[in-house]
Design a protein around this motif. Structure first.
Motif, PDB file in Angstrom:
ATOM      1  N   HIS A   5       0.832  -1.206   0.000  1.00  0.00           N
ATOM      2  CA  HIS A   5       0.000   0.000   0.000  1.00  0.00           C
ATOM      3  C   HIS A   5       0.866   1.254   0.000  1.00  0.00           C
ATOM      4  O   HIS A   5       0.551   2.240  -0.681  1.00  0.00           O
ATOM      5  CB  HIS A   5      -0.918  -0.001   1.227  1.00  0.00           C
ATOM      6  CG  HIS A   5      -2.033  -1.004   1.153  1.00  0.00           C
ATOM      7  ND1 HIS A   5      -2.514  -1.485  -0.035  1.00  0.00           N
ATOM      8  CD2 HIS A   5      -2.759  -1.626   2.137  1.00  0.00           C
ATOM      9  CE1 HIS A   5      -3.491  -2.348   0.194  1.00  0.00           C
ATOM     10  NE2 HIS A   5      -3.648  -2.458   1.513  1.00  0.00           N
ATOM     11  N   ILE A   6       1.961   1.220   0.777  1.00  0.00           N
ATOM     12  CA  ILE A   6       2.872   2.379   0.798  1.00  0.00           C
ATOM     13  C   ILE A   6       3.474   2.595  -0.579  1.00  0.00           C
ATOM     14  O   ILE A   6       3.586   3.726  -1.054  1.00  0.00           O
ATOM     15  CB  ILE A   6       3.976   2.161   1.859  1.00  0.00           C
ATOM     16  CG1 ILE A   6       3.375   2.173   3.269  1.00  0.00           C
ATOM     17  CG2 ILE A   6       5.058   3.233   1.736  1.00  0.00           C
ATOM     18  CD1 ILE A   6       4.351   1.764   4.349  1.00  0.00           C
ATOM     19  N   GLY A   7       3.880   1.493  -1.222  1.00  0.00           N
ATOM     20  CA  GLY A   7       4.400   1.617  -2.583  1.00  0.00           C
ATOM     21  C   GLY A   7       3.390   2.247  -3.522  1.00  0.00           C
ATOM     22  O   GLY A   7       3.739   3.085  -4.368  1.00  0.00           O
ATOM     23  N   LYS A  67       3.525   8.171  15.632  1.00  0.00           N
ATOM     24  CA  LYS A  67       2.443   8.374  14.671  1.00  0.00           C
ATOM     25  C   LYS A  67       1.626   9.600  15.048  1.00  0.00           C
ATOM     26  O   LYS A  67       1.281  10.438  14.186  1.00  0.00           O
ATOM     27  CB  LYS A  67       1.537   7.143  14.638  1.00  0.00           C
ATOM     28  CG  LYS A  67       0.285   7.336  13.793  1.00  0.00           C
ATOM     29  CD  LYS A  67      -0.697   6.188  13.964  1.00  0.00           C
ATOM     30  CE  LYS A  67      -1.990   6.473  13.206  1.00  0.00           C
ATOM     31  NZ  LYS A  67      -2.985   5.399  13.361  1.00  0.00           N
ATOM     32  N   GLU A  68       1.299   9.717  16.334  1.00  0.00           N
ATOM     33  CA  GLU A  68       0.510  10.856  16.780  1.00  0.00           C
ATOM     34  C   GLU A  68       1.293  12.162  16.634  1.00  0.00           C
ATOM     35  O   GLU A  68       0.740  13.199  16.255  1.00  0.00           O
ATOM     36  CB  GLU A  68       0.087  10.655  18.240  1.00  0.00           C
ATOM     37  CG  GLU A  68      -0.746   9.402  18.479  1.00  0.00           C
ATOM     38  CD  GLU A  68      -2.027   9.414  17.671  1.00  0.00           C
ATOM     39  OE1 GLU A  68      -2.600  10.506  17.460  1.00  0.00           O
ATOM     40  OE2 GLU A  68      -2.464   8.332  17.225  1.00  0.00           O
ATOM     41  N   LEU A  70       1.354  16.460   1.891  1.00  0.00           N
ATOM     42  CA  LEU A  70       1.164  16.266   3.330  1.00  0.00           C
ATOM     43  C   LEU A  70       0.209  15.099   3.602  1.00  0.00           C
ATOM     44  O   LEU A  70       0.449  14.258   4.479  1.00  0.00           O
ATOM     45  CB  LEU A  70       0.610  17.546   3.969  1.00  0.00           C
ATOM     46  CG  LEU A  70       1.527  18.765   3.986  1.00  0.00           C
ATOM     47  CD1 LEU A  70       0.792  19.974   4.578  1.00  0.00           C
ATOM     48  CD2 LEU A  70       2.797  18.485   4.787  1.00  0.00           C
ATOM     49  N   ARG A  71      -0.871  15.042   2.826  1.00  0.00           N
ATOM     50  CA  ARG A  71      -1.856  13.964   3.008  1.00  0.00           C
ATOM     51  C   ARG A  71      -1.241  12.591   2.737  1.00  0.00           C
ATOM     52  O   ARG A  71      -1.450  11.636   3.492  1.00  0.00           O
ATOM     53  CB  ARG A  71      -3.025  14.205   2.065  1.00  0.00           C
ATOM     54  CG  ARG A  71      -4.102  13.105   2.071  1.00  0.00           C
ATOM     55  CD  ARG A  71      -4.833  13.065   0.755  1.00  0.00           C
ATOM     56  NE  ARG A  71      -3.908  12.754  -0.346  1.00  0.00           N
ATOM     57  CZ  ARG A  71      -4.207  12.939  -1.624  1.00  0.00           C
ATOM     58  NH1 ARG A  71      -5.368  13.460  -1.978  1.00  0.00           N
ATOM     59  NH2 ARG A  71      -3.316  12.616  -2.571  1.00  0.00           N
ATOM     60  N   SER A  74       0.439   6.139   8.584  1.00  0.00           N
ATOM     61  CA  SER A  74      -0.597   5.266   9.147  1.00  0.00           C
ATOM     62  C   SER A  74      -0.321   3.807   8.818  1.00  0.00           C
ATOM     63  O   SER A  74      -0.481   2.916   9.667  1.00  0.00           O
ATOM     64  CB  SER A  74      -1.972   5.680   8.600  1.00  0.00           C
ATOM     65  OG  SER A  74      -2.311   6.981   9.028  1.00  0.00           O
ATOM     66  N   HIS A  75       0.080   3.529   7.579  1.00  0.00           N
ATOM     67  CA  HIS A  75       0.407   2.147   7.204  1.00  0.00           C
ATOM     68  C   HIS A  75       1.599   1.625   8.005  1.00  0.00           C
ATOM     69  O   HIS A  75       1.622   0.442   8.393  1.00  0.00           O
ATOM     70  CB  HIS A  75       0.712   2.065   5.707  1.00  0.00           C
ATOM     71  CG  HIS A  75      -0.503   2.183   4.829  1.00  0.00           C
ATOM     72  ND1 HIS A  75      -1.560   1.318   4.920  1.00  0.00           N
ATOM     73  CD2 HIS A  75      -0.817   3.082   3.842  1.00  0.00           C
ATOM     74  CE1 HIS A  75      -2.483   1.661   4.023  1.00  0.00           C
ATOM     75  NE2 HIS A  75      -2.055   2.721   3.363  1.00  0.00           N
ATOM     76  N   LEU A  76       2.585   2.469   8.238  1.00  0.00           N
ATOM     77  CA  LEU A  76       3.752   2.042   9.002  1.00  0.00           C
ATOM     78  C   LEU A  76       3.385   1.742  10.448  1.00  0.00           C
ATOM     79  O   LEU A  76       3.850   0.758  11.033  1.00  0.00           O
ATOM     80  CB  LEU A  76       4.828   3.128   8.949  1.00  0.00           C
ATOM     81  CG  LEU A  76       5.481   3.368   7.593  1.00  0.00           C
ATOM     82  CD1 LEU A  76       6.364   4.609   7.642  1.00  0.00           C
ATOM     83  CD2 LEU A  76       6.290   2.155   7.156  1.00  0.00           C
TER      84      LEU A  76
END
Length: 555
Positions: free
Chosen positions: A417-419, A481-482, A517-518, A525-527
């Motif tokens: 998904h990151i890719g 993450k936060e 940025l998005r 989030s995926h990480l």
């Protein structure tokens, strides 16, 4: 008893020995594989420490081959340098001989107790580790029974004129005997089983000591040949480890072989039992290899790197390197293969992420095309890993193995998904910026670089969490993450403030800026998803958030 019956009994004993050896190795890997991998990964504190780690791991696993395969995975990922890896293998070669030392004694009296204890542990306990230790105990009991079967079957063969003629001829060709033993060891994929077979035949009075020593040398060469062949498809760094180990064993065997007869006579003066003589020689040979080659590991590493040049990168990079189909019936080993391939995917994704910021910095369409090609590699490797794990799941799995397989699929899916986010999101935005010939404001560019840097650090932390399953690191991943989410929100607000002030460069790049940025937030989030299964298993989550201890220290 007829010759056919004797041969069948001998082959049956050898088959049982191979199977029992595999049972012990499988049980140890399933129970303590993670701990052993950590020991090997940290074996970088000097040659003596590295060799000691190799001795310990091979003695526990009863296999220098299993140690080699674990070590190759670390070397392929750059987690251990070639010099300490060679030192670990020298120690592993010695460690595997300790098993032979123990089993070369007459332990038939303890075999029933081992079988009873093993069956009780495997059938009456629910703890995965206890069940695997039951498997180990059963395997040890069967190994002892197999050795007794081989000794019993070989004793009548002492009277066979045909066998005596064959062995006499073979004793006159020690090089041929060594090559034959090496090939048989490679076919059996277990040097411990082969050496024990040779020792058992000697105990039955079938093998003369001189020939036994030549066969032991051949088994040692075969022990280096097995991992070398298994890792031919690995990266250059991984193959150098097994090539060096094979070189050490082969050089040592060739140096000792001309003196096998003389050594047999000399050792016979101190040890009358032929089985103990061969077991002692096996240990002494590997100890001598350790003493001779341990100080030379640095030189050997430099020589190997010159002898085996780096392989050209090409289409082969799109194909899986570590997914060995022959290990699908051994879930622990198959999971290790899939883990190595997943970390290879992580390396590609990390490269994509690191280079993406440069695609925004420079006007180079070729760089964008190269990065997009990497996403195709990620997709193919991700699909290969999923198929491999689905085939492995057809074998009976423990609860822990099922969890590992699920975590692997989840991890690689998030990487895929990151890719896609990088390929269809960030790189598409970089191409738009180049096409429009616009530039971010100085303040806006600093914000993007800073957020990209934090997300890149998060990528490295996520991979470390996946490998170690460390709870504290997993908590840190969620905390970060936060913090990154807050940083993204602050950057968006700062951008809107510049937009309200009417800065031309901000107006021109507003949509691009917010989309970057998005996408960086989506990658984050995926990480972070890597941490949740670990924290949930430890009871560290409350609903969808961390417990109060983290909330008070985090963002």
């Amino acid at each position: 008893m007829s010759a056919q019956a004797l041969l069948l009994e001998l082959l049956g004993g050898a088959a049982l020995l191979l199977w029992a050896t595999r049972m012990v190795r499988t049980g140890i890997l399933r129970a303590y594989g993670g701990s052993l991998r950590q020991v090997l990964a940290r074996a970088t504190g000097g040659p003596i420490k590295a060799a000691a780690a190799g001795v310990a791991s091979a003695a526990v696993l009863q296999s220098s081959t299993a140690t080699a395969l674990l070590l190759v995975s670390f070397a392929s990922r750059g987690l251990i340098a070639l010099t300490p890896a060679l030192a670990v293998m020298l120690g592993a070669d010695l460690g595997s001989t300790l098993v032979v030392q123990v089993l070369s004694f007459d332990l038939r009296a303890v075999a029933p107790a081992l079988l009873v204890i093993g069956v009780a542990l495997f059938m009456l306990t629910r703890s995965p580790k206890s069940r695997q230790m039951g498997r180990v105990s059963i395997g040890l009991g069967l190994m002892i029974l197999a050795l007794g079967l081989i000794v019993g079957a070989s004793e009548p063969l002492r009277e066979s004129e045909v066998l005596r003629t064959v062995l006499t001829a073979l004793a006159g060709e020690p090089l041929l005997a060594m090559i034959l033993a090496a090939l048989l060891t490679w076919l059996a994929h277990s040097s411990v089983a082969m050496v024990l077979l040779i020792v058992s035949l000697a105990a039955g009075g079938v093998l003369p000591s001189g020939l036994g020593l030549a066969l032991i040398l051949g088994a040692n060469v075969g022990a280096g040949l097995v991992p070398f062949v298994l890792t031919l498809g690995e990266s250059r760094d991984g193959r150098l480890v097994t090539l060096g180990n094979l070189g050490f064993r082969a050089l040592g065997a060739l140096a000792v072989l001309p003196f096998a007869g003389l050594l047999a006579e000399l050792l016979g003066q101190f040890e009358a039992d032929p089985a103990r003589l061969l077991a002692n020689f096996h240990t002494a040979f590997n100890f001598a290899l350790l003493l001779v080659f341990l100080p030379l590991t640095g030189f050997a590493a430099r020589l190997l790197q010159k002898v085996l040049p780096a392989r050209e990168e090409g289409e082969a990079d799109d194909q899986p390197r570590h997914l060995d189909d022959s290990l699908l019936d051994r879930p622990a080993m198959a999971l290790a293969c899939a883990t190595r391939e997943a970390l290879r995917v992580a390396d590609v994704v990390e490269t994509m992420l690191a280079e993406t910021i440069e695609a925004f910095r420079a006007d180079d369409p070729k760089r964008i095309a190269e990065l997009r090609a990497l996403d195709n590699r990620v997709d193919r490797l991700h699909e290969a890993i999923k198929l491999y794990l689905s085939r492995m799941s057809r074998e009976p799995l423990t609860e822990e193995e099922s969890r590992q397989a699920f975590d692997l699929i989840t991890f690689t899916t998030n990487l895929e998904h990151i890719g896609d986010v990088i390929d269809k999101g960030l790189l598409e935005l970089a191409a738009k910026r180049q096409k429009r010939k616009v530039a971010f404001s100085e303040a806006g560019w600093r914000e993007l670089v800073a957020l990209h840097s934090r997300v890149s650090e998060q990528m490295q932390l996520a991979v470390a969490v996946f490998v170690t399953r460390d709870v504290d690191m997993a908590r840190s991943l969620v905390v970060q993450k936060e913090k990154i989410r807050d940083q993204e929100r602050a950057a968006a607000e700062a951008h809107m403030e510049r937009l309200r002030s009417g800065r031309p460069e901000t107006i021109e790049t507003s949509a691009l800026h917010l989309d970057v940025l998005r996408d960086l937030k989506r990658i984050n989030s995926h990480l972070s998803a890597v941490a949740y299964p670990i924290l949930e298993a430890e009871g560290e989550l409350r609903g969808s958030r961390l417990r109060k201890r983290v909330e008070s220290t985090g963002a």
